[in-house]
Scaffold this motif. Sequence first.
Motif, short mmCIF file in Angstrom:
data_model
loop_
_atom_site.label_atom_id
_atom_site.label_comp_id
_atom_site.label_asym_id
_atom_site.label_seq_id
_atom_site.Cartn_x
_atom_site.Cartn_y
_atom_site.Cartn_z
N HIS A 124 7.93 -5.38 -14.70
CA HIS A 124 6.53 -5.35 -15.42
C HIS A 124 5.46 -6.14 -14.77
CE1 HIS A 124 8.22 -2.45 -18.24
NE2 HIS A 124 8.91 -3.50 -18.69
N ALA A 125 6.12 -7.27 -14.05
CA ALA A 125 5.05 -8.09 -13.59
C ALA A 125 4.28 -7.57 -12.53
CB ALA A 125 5.72 -9.63 -12.87
N SER A 126 4.82 -6.54 -11.64
CA SER A 126 4.18 -6.02 -10.52
C SER A 126 2.88 -4.98 -11.13
CB SER A 126 5.04 -4.96 -10.01
OG SER A 126 5.75 -3.94 -10.50
N GLU A 127 2.82 -4.94 -12.22
CA GLU A 127 1.60 -4.05 -12.74
C GLU A 127 0.22 -4.87 -12.64
OE1 GLU A 127 1.72 -5.58 -17.52
OE2 GLU A 127 2.20 -3.39 -16.88
N LEU A 128 0.48 -6.34 -12.36
CA LEU A 128 -0.68 -6.98 -12.06
C LEU A 128 -1.46 -6.70 -10.51
CD1 LEU A 128 0.47 -10.38 -13.23
CD2 LEU A 128 -1.35 -9.19 -14.14
N ASN A 129 -0.80 -5.86 -9.83
CA ASN A 129 -1.30 -5.38 -8.43
C ASN A 129 -2.33 -4.57 -8.61
OD1 ASN A 129 0.72 -6.84 -7.14
ND2 ASN A 129 2.05 -5.05 -6.81
N HIS A 130 -2.57 -4.09 -9.92
CA HIS A 130 -3.75 -2.98 -10.06
C HIS A 130 -5.04 -3.87 -10.11
CE1 HIS A 130 -1.32 0.60 -10.84
NE2 HIS A 130 -0.54 -0.22 -11.75
N LEU A 131 -4.89 -5.25 -10.35
CA LEU A 131 -6.03 -6.21 -10.18
C LEU A 131 -6.61 -6.02 -8.87
CD1 LEU A 131 -4.95 -9.05 -12.61
CD2 LEU A 131 -6.60 -7.40 -13.08
N GLY A 132 -5.85 -5.72 -7.97
CA GLY A 132 -6.17 -5.47 -6.05
C GLY A 132 -6.35 -6.71 -5.48
N MET A 133 -5.80 -7.80 -5.92
CA MET A 133 -5.68 -9.09 -5.32
C MET A 133 -4.57 -9.23 -4.26
SD MET A 133 -7.38 -11.86 -8.13
CE MET A 133 -6.40 -11.23 -9.52
N SER A 134 -4.68 -10.34 -3.65
CA SER A 134 -3.82 -10.76 -2.72
C SER A 134 -2.35 -11.47 -3.56
CB SER A 134 -4.11 -11.93 -1.89
OG SER A 134 -5.40 -11.52 -1.16
N GLY A 135 -1.47 -11.57 -2.72
CA GLY A 135 0.15 -11.71 -3.28
C GLY A 135 0.07 -13.20 -4.01
N ILE A 136 -0.68 -14.08 -3.36
CA ILE A 136 -0.59 -15.24 -4.01
C ILE A 136 -1.17 -15.52 -5.34
CG2 ILE A 136 -1.22 -17.82 -3.78
CD1 ILE A 136 -1.20 -17.52 -0.70
N GLU A 137 -2.45 -14.89 -5.49
CA GLU A 137 -3.26 -14.91 -6.60
C GLU A 137 -2.57 -14.04 -7.93
OE1 GLU A 137 -6.00 -16.86 -4.18
OE2 GLU A 137 -4.81 -15.10 -3.76
N THR A 138 -1.80 -12.98 -7.36
CA THR A 138 -1.18 -12.11 -8.10
C THR A 138 0.10 -12.69 -8.71
OG1 THR A 138 -2.16 -10.26 -7.05
CG2 THR A 138 -0.28 -9.95 -8.44
N GLU A 153 0.82 -1.14 0.05
CA GLU A 153 0.11 0.11 0.07
C GLU A 153 0.99 1.28 0.11
OE1 GLU A 153 -2.75 -0.10 3.05
OE2 GLU A 153 -3.58 -1.96 2.73
N GLY A 154 0.69 1.97 -0.88
CA GLY A 154 1.42 3.37 -1.29
C GLY A 154 2.69 3.18 -2.27
N THR A 155 2.76 2.00 -2.74
CA THR A 155 3.74 1.81 -3.77
C THR A 155 3.18 1.69 -5.05
OG1 THR A 155 3.48 -0.66 -3.90
CG2 THR A 155 5.07 0.40 -1.97
N GLU A 156 2.18 2.36 -5.12
CA GLU A 156 1.19 2.21 -6.60
C GLU A 156 1.97 2.75 -7.72
OE1 GLU A 156 -1.69 1.71 -3.07
OE2 GLU A 156 -0.15 3.12 -3.77
N ALA A 157 2.75 3.75 -7.54
CA ALA A 157 3.39 4.73 -8.33
C ALA A 157 4.61 3.86 -9.30
CB ALA A 157 4.03 5.98 -7.72
N VAL A 158 4.84 2.47 -8.52
CA VAL A 158 6.14 1.79 -9.10
C VAL A 158 5.55 0.44 -9.66
CG1 VAL A 158 7.95 2.75 -7.81
CG2 VAL A 158 6.61 0.97 -7.19
N TRP A 159 4.29 0.39 -9.61
CA TRP A 159 3.66 -0.81 -10.16
C TRP A 159 3.80 -0.88 -11.77
CZ3 TRP A 159 -1.73 -1.52 -6.93
CH2 TRP A 159 -1.19 -1.50 -5.74
N GLY A 160 4.53 -1.84 -12.20
CA GLY A 160 4.88 -1.78 -13.65
C GLY A 160 5.84 -1.18 -14.38
N ILE A 161 6.80 -0.65 -13.36
CA ILE A 161 7.85 0.10 -13.67
C ILE A 161 9.18 -0.72 -13.29
CG2 ILE A 161 9.33 2.18 -13.31
CD1 ILE A 161 6.94 3.74 -12.59
#
Length: 453
Positions: A188-202, A177-185
């Motif tokens: 690139h896999a971390s851009e999947l965090n934008h789906l809003g799910m937990s770590g395992i599913e993501t 939480e609070g790291t949204e600015a780097v999701w996908g930078i």
Amino acid sequence: MNQIIRNLLLLGSIPLIFASCLNDVTPINAELDETLRRSIVREVGSISHFILPDEGQFDSIPFEPLNPLTQDKVDLGKFLFFDTGVARNAKFASGMGTYSCATCHIPEAGFRPGNFQGIADGGLGYGNLGEDRIMNYTDYTESDLDVQSARPLTMLNVGFVPNTFWNGQFGAGGVNEGTEAVWGIGNHASELNHLGMSGIETQNLEGIETHRILITPEIAEELGYIELFDKAFPELAGQDTLYSNYYASFALSAYIRTIISNEAPFQDWLKGNSNAMTEMEKKGAILFFNDANCSNCHYEKNLGSAEFHALGVKDMYQLDYFDAKPDDFRNLGRGGFTLNPDDNFKFKVPGIYNIDNGNDQKFLFHGASVQSVRELLEYKNEAVSENPNVSNEMLSDAFVPLNLTDTEIAQLEAFLVNALRDPNLLRYQPEEVPSGQCFPNADPESVRDLNCQ
């Protein structure tokens, strides 16, 4: 008559001798038990904090709201985790149908690789616990391999981990939480965090693609998975979109959440069996929660935490492992995800159940730089960086010399190796998979090693 009396008295003294022995031992163990209980309560407030649920107690296992746990979904995920039949995105024909998730997460090895590095596509062989897995030099180059330049983490108790991977990059909540600015930078896999799910599913949404698994309606039909998918996701039964990597990853995530080391001796002790651990293991546990400072970082239910610390251990590229590169973002730990230099070389505190796999080779840390629990403890006891990129001044404030004696290190080792080892992890492995193929690997050398028919 006097001799008979003497004989009877001698026989009668046997129970007295045993009773005397018990009276000598019991107070010691009772005192150790009480000291350990007080230590745990002081650290986390309650003994029950560390008690793990049974794998079937879905109401006690954390789950992603978009992916609620059901037995049918868990059963499907278990098959998919081990089935080499779904390995359909191999780099070359020789790799098709030869690997699975369990290639790199072997139950008997604590759901970790049996060798220094997991090799899925592009690997050959198995051995006893995956220790003989090597590169297929005939058809593959290092850059073709499905390998990671950070050692795979255990699947044990990962349901209690909100953010997964050594740098915690997966998962929208928790420490992210609070790291949204780097999701996908950068990564690139971390851009999947934008789906809003937990770590395992993501992570599994990314992992099923990265690890070259493929599910389509045609493949599901061919391998006998249609009915299993329909039962696991009844609201989508019969729809072609169901038989896909997306829903396969949900099933895998559900299964993984149920992999729990609840049969470890420490778990039995927590539940009231004072005889579950030996005197030496109890002394090691007391050290763990006291003078060894282990529980300062290993304090969550899985005996890990969401903290990140620089321990100065070597990276895989410094040990010349397969396709490990000095510029890989994984080498920076948390900083490779957050892009904050202050986070560089800090890695997540892992869960430590089944840290010893019972095999001669026990590669530990993110770079697989030590090969025994004893070596790990000696490293932590000294608290001196072995990585030339990480000076001692950059080490975590929590990583300090412990000044433990050899006896204390041996006691701590006994606790980690024996009391935290669930001996029955094969209960999470199916007897066979729907494809009928050999598993966890099905390349010719593995088939021989595993004696598959």
